[in-house]
Structures are given as structure tokens and as C-alpha cells.
Design a protein around this motif. Sequence first.
Motif, PDB file in Angstrom:
ATOM      1  N   ARG A   1      75.328  76.689  15.029  1.00  0.00           N
ATOM      2  CA  ARG A   1      74.046  77.301  15.387  1.00  0.00           C
ATOM      3  C   ARG A   1      73.237  77.662  14.139  1.00  0.00           C
ATOM      4  O   ARG A   1      72.005  77.655  14.159  1.00  0.00           O
ATOM      5  CB  ARG A   1      74.273  78.553  16.240  1.00  0.00           C
ATOM      6  CG  ARG A   1      72.985  79.194  16.719  1.00  0.00           C
ATOM      7  CD  ARG A   1      73.244  80.567  17.312  1.00  0.00           C
ATOM      8  NE  ARG A   1      73.858  80.484  18.620  1.00  0.00           N
ATOM      9  CZ  ARG A   1      73.175  80.334  19.757  1.00  0.00           C
ATOM     10  NH1 ARG A   1      71.874  80.226  19.730  1.00  0.00           N
ATOM     11  NH2 ARG A   1      73.812  80.281  20.905  1.00  0.00           N
ATOM     12  N   SER A   2      73.921  77.972  13.045  1.00  0.00           N
ATOM     13  CA  SER A   2      73.208  78.370  11.829  1.00  0.00           C
ATOM     14  C   SER A   2      72.456  77.211  11.191  1.00  0.00           C
ATOM     15  O   SER A   2      71.602  77.415  10.334  1.00  0.00           O
ATOM     16  CB  SER A   2      74.191  78.963  10.813  1.00  0.00           C
ATOM     17  OG  SER A   2      75.011  77.953  10.255  1.00  0.00           O
TER      18      SER A   2
ATOM     19  N   GLU B   1      80.678  84.651  20.385  1.00  0.00           N
ATOM     20  CA  GLU B   1      80.514  83.270  19.967  1.00  0.00           C
ATOM     21  C   GLU B   1      81.625  82.925  18.988  1.00  0.00           C
ATOM     22  O   GLU B   1      81.898  83.674  18.054  1.00  0.00           O
ATOM     23  CB  GLU B   1      79.151  83.133  19.279  1.00  0.00           C
ATOM     24  CG  GLU B   1      78.759  81.710  18.929  1.00  0.00           C
ATOM     25  CD  GLU B   1      77.340  81.691  18.389  1.00  0.00           C
ATOM     26  OE1 GLU B   1      76.482  81.058  19.022  1.00  0.00           O
ATOM     27  OE2 GLU B   1      77.090  82.299  17.338  1.00  0.00           O
ATOM     28  N   ASP B   2      82.307  81.782  19.184  1.00  0.00           N
ATOM     29  CA  ASP B   2      83.383  81.449  18.262  1.00  0.00           C
ATOM     30  C   ASP B   2      82.823  80.983  16.922  1.00  0.00           C
ATOM     31  O   ASP B   2      81.630  80.706  16.781  1.00  0.00           O
ATOM     32  CB  ASP B   2      84.340  80.423  18.869  1.00  0.00           C
ATOM     33  CG  ASP B   2      83.703  79.056  19.109  1.00  0.00           C
ATOM     34  OD1 ASP B   2      82.823  78.647  18.336  1.00  0.00           O
ATOM     35  OD2 ASP B   2      84.094  78.396  20.088  1.00  0.00           O
ATOM     36  N   ASP B   3      83.705  80.900  15.904  1.00  0.00           N
ATOM     37  CA  ASP B   3      83.262  80.606  14.550  1.00  0.00           C
ATOM     38  C   ASP B   3      82.592  79.243  14.446  1.00  0.00           C
ATOM     39  O   ASP B   3      81.584  79.090  13.760  1.00  0.00           O
ATOM     40  CB  ASP B   3      84.453  80.670  13.585  1.00  0.00           C
ATOM     41  CG  ASP B   3      84.950  82.090  13.375  1.00  0.00           C
ATOM     42  OD1 ASP B   3      84.184  83.019  13.695  1.00  0.00           O
ATOM     43  OD2 ASP B   3      86.082  82.263  12.900  1.00  0.00           O
TER      44      ASP B   3
ATOM     45  N   SER C   1      79.143  79.388  15.824  1.00  0.00           N
ATOM     46  CA  SER C   1      78.290  80.160  14.932  1.00  0.00           C
ATOM     47  C   SER C   1      77.818  79.321  13.753  1.00  0.00           C
ATOM     48  O   SER C   1      76.638  79.367  13.366  1.00  0.00           O
ATOM     49  CB  SER C   1      79.056  81.388  14.428  1.00  0.00           C
ATOM     50  OG  SER C   1      78.261  82.137  13.533  1.00  0.00           O
ATOM     51  N   ILE C   2      78.722  78.540  13.172  1.00  0.00           N
ATOM     52  CA  ILE C   2      78.353  77.683  12.046  1.00  0.00           C
ATOM     53  C   ILE C   2      77.346  76.635  12.486  1.00  0.00           C
ATOM     54  O   ILE C   2      76.315  76.415  11.830  1.00  0.00           O
ATOM     55  CB  ILE C   2      79.599  77.010  11.448  1.00  0.00           C
ATOM     56  CG1 ILE C   2      80.465  78.059  10.746  1.00  0.00           C
ATOM     57  CG2 ILE C   2      79.202  75.904  10.463  1.00  0.00           C
ATOM     58  CD1 ILE C   2      81.823  77.541  10.335  1.00  0.00           C
TER      59      ILE C   2
ATOM     60  N   PRO D   1      77.522  82.084  24.103  1.00  0.00           N
ATOM     61  CA  PRO D   1      78.728  82.898  23.937  1.00  0.00           C
ATOM     62  C   PRO D   1      79.726  82.605  25.046  1.00  0.00           C
ATOM     63  O   PRO D   1      79.365  82.110  26.116  1.00  0.00           O
ATOM     64  CB  PRO D   1      78.195  84.336  24.023  1.00  0.00           C
ATOM     65  CG  PRO D   1      76.736  84.221  23.725  1.00  0.00           C
ATOM     66  CD  PRO D   1      76.315  82.887  24.256  1.00  0.00           C
TER      67      PRO D   1
ATOM     68  N   VAL E   1      68.769  85.015   9.847  1.00  0.00           N
ATOM     69  CA  VAL E   1      69.696  85.991   9.283  1.00  0.00           C
ATOM     70  C   VAL E   1      68.925  86.979   8.416  1.00  0.00           C
ATOM     71  O   VAL E   1      68.950  88.194   8.647  1.00  0.00           O
ATOM     72  CB  VAL E   1      70.807  85.291   8.473  1.00  0.00           C
ATOM     73  CG1 VAL E   1      71.733  86.323   7.831  1.00  0.00           C
ATOM     74  CG2 VAL E   1      71.598  84.347   9.361  1.00  0.00           C
TER      75      VAL E   1
ATOM     76  N   GLU F   1      85.639  91.019   6.453  1.00  0.00           N
ATOM     77  CA  GLU F   1      84.467  91.320   7.281  1.00  0.00           C
ATOM     78  C   GLU F   1      84.042  92.779   7.136  1.00  0.00           C
ATOM     79  O   GLU F   1      82.859  93.076   6.930  1.00  0.00           O
ATOM     80  CB  GLU F   1      84.761  91.001   8.744  1.00  0.00           C
ATOM     81  CG  GLU F   1      83.555  91.225   9.648  1.00  0.00           C
ATOM     82  CD  GLU F   1      83.809  90.797  11.082  1.00  0.00           C
ATOM     83  OE1 GLU F   1      82.870  90.885  11.897  1.00  0.00           O
ATOM     84  OE2 GLU F   1      84.940  90.381  11.391  1.00  0.00           O
TER      85      GLU F   1
END
Length: 297
Positions: free
Chosen positions: A188-189, A180-182, A185-186, A174, A251, A219
Motif C-alpha cells: 500500500r505504501s 493490516e499485515d506487513d 502495508s508495504i 485490513p 505518512v 517498534e
Amino acid sequence: MRGCLQAVSAERYGPCMEWCAIARGELAASVLGAPEAPPVLLIAGGGGAMWSWARLLPEVWPASLGPVARLSSTASLSTEFRVAVYDQAGVGLSAGVLPATTADEAASDALAVGRQLLGGRFAVAGMSLGGATATRVALVEPAIVSGLVLVSTYASVSTLVPGQPSTADEDFAPDLDGVEDDEASIRRSLQPWFRKEFPAVVDAVVAASRVTPLHRDLERRSIEFFFSHDGHDLAGLATPTAVVCGELDTVFPIGNSELIAQQLNASHFTRVPNAGHAVHLEAPDTIRQAIRALHSL
């Protein structure tokens, strides 16, 4: 506005584009494959656009972003099935439509698309929050749903199986505010092996996410949608069902999919080794095989 969107949709998706009427407006959608092929409706995860299915359905990848995400080990799903897919309310070319705030409202949207593009009976495959939508479609209209594929999703809020956040990948910390920026986040997923093996696909997904319009209330309304998926009885649902989940999903950890499979007495349950939440990107052929298996019953 509609004329503007039609021009953009023609540029991005070509003649396969359709506009489907729902109670709150019109959703951008695509239908591909031979009219006589078995029909399947794909429902993306929360905030999902059509392009999120590009590893199974490369035709829906926006041409303006280049051919990178067309990389796939097999041919398009449309070579075997009549496939309908859509930008959900509040996303992409449907960004001007108020997002669904309940699973039932999202199911109504999905049913409208399925009926308009596929006719009276079709299979439904949904992932993540789209899996909740797919489940509600089958609960509301069981006679319409010929088969159900639930990917990386959960049974209901009241039975949610928690999991521990992954600590195996610390490259995306973060920022100083703890946010955490978008893009991080993508990335990391997706599992480290996938990022290493398919860096161009990962970069393409990030690029597509950056240019996908989102409704300002998406959201907040998606959170309400998540909590609304509750208070139903899966045990009485007789629809043939395949359940797919990555073993490393943080998730909706795999215990949630195991619970769905138990409650539904699922026809097929697939644990995907070394895959996380984004099974549709990391292991698209597993979803293809699950759809095939339902049609072979």
C-alpha cells in the motif's frame, strides 16, 4: 554471535562490509565508491536496513534474495560518490543492538558510522525518520555536515502537518480484526503505477522485509524516537539543504517538507509528482539529483 554475523555479512554483502562501533555495540555498515569521491552518508527510514537503498545502491542488495531489486534506470550512486550506509540499531545485521530511542541517540549512531567510514566531513541524506536523524546530525555537528538531503520527513512533532489517508487504493483491506499485515502495508505504501510497472521490485522488497531480523523493542522505541524530534530551531542551520517529497505522501504529507524548506531556506526543493512516501524506491534518481545539486554549490 559476532563471528556468525560476520559470516552472514560476508555472504550477503562481500568485502564492502564494515563494523562500526557505537556506545551500545557495533553496527553493520558498507562503504562503496572511490576514496577520493565526494562522501555521502545514507540514513534509511525507521527500521531501515541497508538493502532499502538498493535502487540507488544495488551493491547492498543481499545476494541471497536474487538480483531483482537491482533494476534501476541508472548506475549505482557509488560511481559518483563515496557512499556509506548501515543497518540501523535493532535492524538486520545490527538487530542485536538496542534501537535508538531519541533522535539525538540515532544521530550519535549516524555520526559514528560517518566518521569511521567517511572521515571528518561528509554530506548526509536521510529519509522519513532517517531524515529526522540527518537533521539532528546537522544540528549537533554542523561543521561536519557539508550538505543535507531530507526526503519524505518532518520538521518536528510540534509543527507536524497532518494529511488525509489515501482512499485511492482499496485492494489492501485490513483483516477481520482491523489490522493490516506487513505485506499489505508495504504494498500500500507504493503507488499503484509503481506496483504495476515494477512488480518484481515490489515482490523483492516484500521478500527482503520478511527475512530482515528486527529487535523486539524496535517498534516501541521508534515511536519514542518519533516524538523526541522536537524543540529545535531549524532557522539557524546554515547547512546547504535539499528537500524532496512525493506529492502523494500520506505518512509525512508534503506540507511537512514545505515547512522544512521554508525554515531552512532550502537550496533546492523538489516535489515529486505521482510519488508517495517511498521516494527512494519510486523516484531514486530524484534523490541522486538532489545529492548532485548540493555538491555543485
